[in-house]
Motif scaffolding. Sequence first.
Motif, short mmCIF file in Angstrom:
data_model
loop_
_atom_site.label_atom_id
_atom_site.label_comp_id
_atom_site.label_asym_id
_atom_site.label_seq_id
_atom_site.Cartn_x
_atom_site.Cartn_y
_atom_site.Cartn_z
N ASN A 1 0.87 -1.18 0.00
CA ASN A 1 0.00 0.00 0.00
C ASN A 1 0.91 1.23 0.00
O ASN A 1 1.48 1.57 1.03
CB ASN A 1 -0.89 -0.03 1.26
CG ASN A 1 -1.70 1.26 1.41
OD1 ASN A 1 -1.82 2.04 0.47
ND2 ASN A 1 -2.24 1.47 2.60
N HIS B 1 -9.56 1.23 4.91
CA HIS B 1 -8.28 1.45 5.59
C HIS B 1 -8.50 2.43 6.75
O HIS B 1 -9.31 3.36 6.64
CB HIS B 1 -7.25 2.01 4.60
CG HIS B 1 -5.86 1.99 5.15
ND1 HIS B 1 -5.40 2.94 6.02
CD2 HIS B 1 -4.85 1.11 4.98
CE1 HIS B 1 -4.14 2.65 6.36
NE2 HIS B 1 -3.79 1.54 5.74
N GLU C 1 -5.54 -4.99 10.58
CA GLU C 1 -4.52 -3.96 10.80
C GLU C 1 -4.82 -3.23 12.10
O GLU C 1 -5.61 -2.27 12.11
CB GLU C 1 -4.54 -2.96 9.65
CG GLU C 1 -4.23 -3.56 8.30
CD GLU C 1 -3.65 -2.52 7.36
OE1 GLU C 1 -2.55 -2.75 6.86
OE2 GLU C 1 -4.27 -1.47 7.15
N GLY D 1 0.64 -3.79 9.63
CA GLY D 1 1.05 -2.93 10.75
C GLY D 1 2.53 -3.09 10.97
O GLY D 1 2.96 -4.02 11.64
N SER D 2 3.31 -2.19 10.34
CA SER D 2 4.77 -2.18 10.49
C SER D 2 5.43 -3.51 10.15
O SER D 2 6.39 -3.92 10.80
CB SER D 2 5.14 -1.73 11.91
OG SER D 2 4.66 -0.42 12.14
N GLY E 1 2.68 -1.21 4.28
CA GLY E 1 2.72 0.21 3.94
C GLY E 1 4.14 0.65 3.64
O GLY E 1 4.70 0.38 2.57
#
Length: 249
Positions: free
Chosen positions: A9, A92, A164, A209-210, A231
Amino acid sequence: MPKPVIAGNWKMNGNRALLLDMVAALSRMNNSSKVVMCVPYSLLQTLEESAQNSKIGIGSQNVHQEVSGAYTGEVSVEQLKEFNVQYCIVGHSERRKFFQEDNELISKKVKRLLQSAIHPILCIGETLEEREIGDEQIIVCNQLTEGLKDIAFDDLRRCIVAYEPVWAIGTGKTATPDQANEMHQFIRGQLVGLTNAAIAAEIPILYGGSVKGSNAREMLAKSDIDGALVGGASLQLEDFKSIILSAQN
Ligand code: PEP
């Protein structure tokens, strides 16, 4: 077990030069997971053209829920289809937070995408405050069941869910693999309730998430984590490649 999906993303980042480099490098990889790149609208044409001879999936980060009309600045599913978009992120947490998207709107977008045979990647996840008071399952269950409300079994098969936790997005804090897997098992259980065990087992549940090259392998090794929504690390070629390679089944 579904084929692992690694979806990048890019959010409002990146440019044509980076995308061309990334697609060229990813196309040369020998991976067994499905790689999807969700880029800004302005890069969809470049992605479509450059990824033509690759297995990279073309993804959008948003869509409008109506077919067409006076919605300045918005993009419809049919317009996405012109660029061969096959996947689209919906719900999101950044859209929920900054654009006030609620479950009802998200459910309309999911339905619109399914009508045009685009796989929705439905994002769900609790905030830190919600986790701290022990409401994480209530929130996740609500976002999931509302987001996938009134969808036929055959269509549910084409959905992807991304768990997420909001507190882990872009913060460098990841859920532990056990914490994430526990929630994925809970989500799988809810999907069984919405469909049946066979269909629920086919729906990929991604963690987001990270996720980085350094933590992906341990996360993706968990029984109910079928991939990742990435991301920041999806903009870093070596990191993204390493995540993709962590997802071999
Ligand atoms: C995301 O935006 O979906 C995401 C998971 O971001 P990051 O990997 O940067 O935490």
